[in-house]
Write an enzyme that holds these catalytic residues in place. Structure first.
Site, mmCIF file in Angstrom:
data_model
loop_
_atom_site.group_PDB
_atom_site.id
_atom_site.type_symbol
_atom_site.label_atom_id
_atom_site.label_comp_id
_atom_site.label_asym_id
_atom_site.label_seq_id
_atom_site.Cartn_x
_atom_site.Cartn_y
_atom_site.Cartn_z
ATOM 1 N N PRO A 109 -6.728 78.637 64.494
ATOM 2 C CA PRO A 109 -6.625 77.627 65.757
ATOM 3 C C PRO A 109 -5.132 77.347 66.028
ATOM 4 O O PRO A 109 -4.462 76.860 64.937
ATOM 5 C CB PRO A 109 -7.619 76.441 65.608
ATOM 6 C CG PRO A 109 -7.551 76.687 63.813
ATOM 7 C CD PRO A 109 -7.411 78.039 63.279
ATOM 8 N N CYS A 117 -4.190 68.806 60.948
ATOM 9 C CA CYS A 117 -3.021 68.753 61.815
ATOM 10 C C CYS A 117 -2.153 67.441 61.228
ATOM 11 O O CYS A 117 -2.689 66.240 61.668
ATOM 12 C CB CYS A 117 -3.298 68.537 63.215
ATOM 13 S SG CYS A 117 -2.192 68.229 64.686
#
Length: 153
Positions: free
Chosen positions: A50, A137
């Site tokens: 992703p 993240c």
């Protein structure tokens, strides 16, 4: 008598779900690619990770053309996906869903509020093979939004 210590011992992780997922979609893969004939890569997940604003449908289809057999959507912000129709339509085609050529597919969401995460995931669960909550993240925007790696703090 004391219970046996489990410190330092690793539990085996069952990854058979991945093998089953890949084999269920193997008939869609182009057998002419070298990675399909390679005995080492034949049953491995060749993943399109992703990437924010990058791993959209055209990019995923291009990667699949060259041998990727598993892909993620770009990171989708759960609250924006639930609240804003324009944002939702940017990431998902609710009329056509995802084409067969883009399977298996994992949708990745970010967020920290289950009141947004759950409805966002439920809205597309019928059209993906799995959903994922981003817990990796490290960017400042993730810290500010209290998602990504900052969920682990």
């Amino acid at each position: 008598m004391a219970a046996p210590s489990t410190a330092g011992k690793r539990r085996a992780v069952d990854r058979s779900w991945l093998k089953h997922l890949l084999s269920a979609h193997a008939h869609k893969m182009d057998a002419s690619f070298p990675c399909r004939a390679d005995p080492i890569l034949k049953d491995k997940a060749l993943v399109v990770a992703p990437m924010v604003d990058q791993s959209d449908l055209p990019f995923r289809l291009l990667c699949r053309r060259y041998g990727a057999n598993l892909a993620y959507t770009p990171m989708i912000h759960a609250r924006l996906f639930v609240e804003r129709k324009q944002y939702r339509e940017r990431f998902w085609d609710f009329v056509n869903n995802t084409p067969d050529e883009d399977r298996p597919l994992i949708a990745q969401f970010c967020g920290s509020d289950p009141t947004y995460l759950l409805p966002a995931m439920e809205s597309i669960q019928h059209a993906v093979d799995a959903v994922d909550i981003n817990c990796g993240c490290p960017q400042q925007i993730a810290k500010k939004g209290r998602y990504g790696a900052f969920l682990l703090e």
